[in-house]
Scaffold this active site. Structure first.
Site, PDB file in Angstrom:
ATOM      1  N   TRP A  61       0.787  -1.230   0.000  1.00  0.00           N
ATOM      2  CA  TRP A  61       0.000   0.000   0.000  1.00  0.00           C
ATOM      3  C   TRP A  61       0.817   1.276   0.000  1.00  0.00           C
ATOM      4  CZ3 TRP A  61       2.097   2.105   4.186  1.00  0.00           C
ATOM      5  CH2 TRP A  61       2.493   1.250   5.226  1.00  0.00           C
ATOM      6  N   ASN A  62       2.123   1.203   0.264  1.00  0.00           N
ATOM      7  CA  ASN A  62       2.832   2.458   0.548  1.00  0.00           C
ATOM      8  C   ASN A  62       3.026   3.343  -0.685  1.00  0.00           C
ATOM      9  OD1 ASN A  62       4.653   0.418  -0.253  1.00  0.00           O
ATOM     10  ND2 ASN A  62       6.371   1.412   0.755  1.00  0.00           N
TER      11      ASN A  62
ATOM     12  N   HIS B 250      -3.649  -6.033  -5.260  1.00  0.00           N
ATOM     13  CA  HIS B 250      -3.127  -4.892  -4.517  1.00  0.00           C
ATOM     14  C   HIS B 250      -3.461  -5.055  -3.024  1.00  0.00           C
ATOM     15  CE1 HIS B 250      -1.020  -1.265  -4.415  1.00  0.00           C
ATOM     16  NE2 HIS B 250      -1.614  -0.595  -5.375  1.00  0.00           N
TER      17      HIS B 250
ATOM     18  N   SER C 181      -5.230  -4.358   0.362  1.00  0.00           N
ATOM     19  CA  SER C 181      -6.659  -4.057   0.510  1.00  0.00           C
ATOM     20  C   SER C 181      -6.916  -2.595   0.842  1.00  0.00           C
ATOM     21  CB  SER C 181      -7.282  -4.959   1.576  1.00  0.00           C
ATOM     22  OG  SER C 181      -6.656  -4.756   2.827  1.00  0.00           O
TER      23      SER C 181
ATOM     24  N   GLY D 274       6.877  -6.514  -0.325  1.00  0.00           N
ATOM     25  CA  GLY D 274       6.265  -6.601   0.999  1.00  0.00           C
ATOM     26  C   GLY D 274       7.291  -6.956   2.056  1.00  0.00           C
ATOM     27  N   SER D 275       6.824  -7.513   3.137  1.00  0.00           N
ATOM     28  CA  SER D 275       7.708  -7.873   4.255  1.00  0.00           C
ATOM     29  C   SER D 275       8.486  -9.146   3.935  1.00  0.00           C
ATOM     30  CB  SER D 275       6.876  -8.099   5.521  1.00  0.00           C
ATOM     31  OG  SER D 275       6.087  -9.277   5.372  1.00  0.00           O
TER      32      SER D 275
ATOM     33  N   GLU E  16      10.840  -8.106  -3.638  1.00  0.00           N
ATOM     34  CA  GLU E  16      11.429  -6.867  -3.115  1.00  0.00           C
ATOM     35  C   GLU E  16      10.854  -6.697  -1.723  1.00  0.00           C
ATOM     36  OE1 GLU E  16      11.701  -3.656  -1.559  1.00  0.00           O
ATOM     37  OE2 GLU E  16      10.427  -2.757  -3.095  1.00  0.00           O
TER      38      GLU E  16
ATOM     39  N   CYS F  89      10.283   1.193   1.856  1.00  0.00           N
ATOM     40  CA  CYS F  89      11.194   0.077   2.096  1.00  0.00           C
ATOM     41  C   CYS F  89      12.647   0.521   2.014  1.00  0.00           C
ATOM     42  CB  CYS F  89      10.916  -1.050   1.112  1.00  0.00           C
ATOM     43  SG  CYS F  89      10.863  -0.511  -0.605  1.00  0.00           S
TER      44      CYS F  89
END
Length: 458
Positions: free
Chosen positions: A133-134, A158, A160, A209-210, A231, A265
């Site tokens: 989302w960022n 994407h 949510s 993501g994480s 990534e 990130c």
């Protein structure tokens, strides 16, 4: 049927609700994307390029609306939204301009008999894109642009909380002339997502993501023998060396920690400061972090907006509180403001040691971890101790020495010297270690999901 509702993190009000698609609905979209791909792959690279130019221009033409939408869904500053849209358009332009040459057939001589060989970069099919989302537009576009140029189709799942941004992006791509089914946006849960990864018509998976999410997606994809590009997160170190210009270091450290409300990130997160300049840096850094104006992300004077959700606020608060419980000291910030919205103040932590979240992990919010190093050599050692390796920075008046340290010793994917920035269309983007693998931008992303085909002529 279950639903998701997007929430404005600045006002805590609901924006819109969306139905979660069934597995059949999602699979139908995937099948439609594959059918569109079969036609799209027939176009030459030169014929695909104008579609990307038009998508970029359509994003620019709708910049005010898109920036407002991203701000309402994620709390990012309006000004940051406009920067993001221009970056997306620049990526489209770069890909259109450079893709045909970068993906052109290569003539080679066969090494054993000297006869003609051809290397061709052929599309694979549907690429499944799982995005956070960022950066609600940039994350999908950086995958979409390269893969459209390569001849692939794309299905986007994407985050949510920015569902509206994802759906609007697809509408604008179609408005720009992209075939209706070539880029699909699906609203699904994690179980359906795992099933899609295994679907025979998904030929590659890319995720941002994480590191925890990356392990899961990478494992599911590997089981189905699908290539992935991951990534993942990081706790990027910015090194303030003994000969650093403190004014420059502080300026870009504040910018690097607070960009996108601290939720990037590849932003500066750990500040590893040599003993010689530690006090001077910390004093000036804390002074500037204290002066940051936090408030409404639609106000042009605001420098720091809310975190993206109450859940994100809770995570950041828990990480800071856990670090303080283990002996970290707060020099500014760290207090929950008495106001509506997921606001967390610009915060500086010192006296950090291994075992604290602020030392070991990624804090996805406006929290700076300052770590003291004995000297330059110790600073590089501390930077490389991390399990992550996405970005990083070096502040030093000796640019050539900093370049040598960055090139030969800094175990990370991207390094800024005496500056801060997030991404550039002409430079590769990606990391090492727990920050993932694969590259985007700089032409590298166009070749991640292609069949590098060797043709031997007699």
């Amino acid at each position: 049927m279950s639903m998701i509702t997007t929430i404005n993190p600045a006002t805590e009000t609901a924006i819109q609700s969306y139905d979660i698609m069934s597995e059949k609905e999602a699979t139908d979209r995937l099948e439609a994307c594959h059918a569109a791909f079969l036609e799209w792959r027939e176009l030459t690279h030169q014929e695909r390029a104008p579609y990307l130019v038009k998508i970029g221009q359509t994003l620019r033409d709708n910049a005010d609306e898109l920036a407002a939408l991203m701000t309402s869904e994620t709390g990012k500053l309006l000004s940051d939204g406009h920067v993001e849209i221009e970056l997306c358009a620049a990526i489209c332009d770069y890909t259109a301009q450079n893709g045909p040459e970068m993906l052109a057939d290569e003539e080679r001589k066969q090494g054993l008999n000297g006869k003609r060989g051809v290397v061709s970069y052929q599309p694979l099919g549907v690429i499944y894109s799982i995005q956070p989302w960022n950066f609600p537009l940039y994350q999908p576009i950086r995958v979409l642009a390269g893969n459209l140029m390569a001849g692939n189709g794309c299905v986007l799942k994407h985050a949510s909380i920015c569902t509206g941004s994802g759906l609007r992006l697809r509408e604008l791509c179609i408005e720009a002339g992209l075939p209706d089914d070539l880029f699909q946006v699906i609203v699904i849960d994690h179980d359906t997502s795992d099933k899609l990864i295994a679907h025979p018509k998904v030929r590659g998976v890319t995720m941002t993501g994480s590191d925890g999410a990356g392990r899961h997606v990478g494992a599911v994809a590997a089981k189905a023998l699908k290539k992935t590009v991951l990534e993942l997160g990081s706790n990027d170190a910015y090194l303030v060396l003994e000969d650093a210009d403190i004014e420059t270091a502080v300026k870009f450290s504040v910018m690097g920690r607070l960009y996108n409300n601290g939720q990037t990130c590849v932003s500066a997160k750990r500040f590893i400061v040599t003993d010689k300049v530690y006090d001077a840096f910390v004093d000036a850094f804390v002074t500037q972090m204290k002066d940051i104006t936090m408030g409404d992300p639609t106000d042009k004077d605001t420098q720091l907006g809310p975190l993206s959700s109450q859940s994100q606020f809770d995570t950041v608060k828990e990480q800071v509180d856990a670090s303080v419980a283990k002996g970290a000291r707060i020099l500014c910030g760290g207090e929950e403001p008495d106001r509506t919205g997921a606001y967390y103040p610009a915060t500086v932590l010192v006296d950090l040691t291994p075992g604290m979240p602020a030392y070991d992990d990624e804090i996805f919010g406006p929290v700076a971890s300052v770590i003291r190093a004995r000297d330059d050599e110790d600073a590089i050692r501390l930077a490389n101790e991390s399990r992550y390796g996405l970005g990083g920075g070096i502040f030093s008046k000796d640019e050539e020495r900093a370049l040598k340290l960055a090139r030969d010793h800094f175990d990370t994917g991207m390094i800024r010297i005496n500056s801060f920035g997030a991404a550039d269309p002409n430079m590769p983007f990606g990391g090492v270690k727990n920050s993932g693998y694969g590259r985007e931008h700089g032409g590298f992303g166009m070749k991640e999901f292609v069949n590098v085909k060797s043709i031997f002529l007699s």
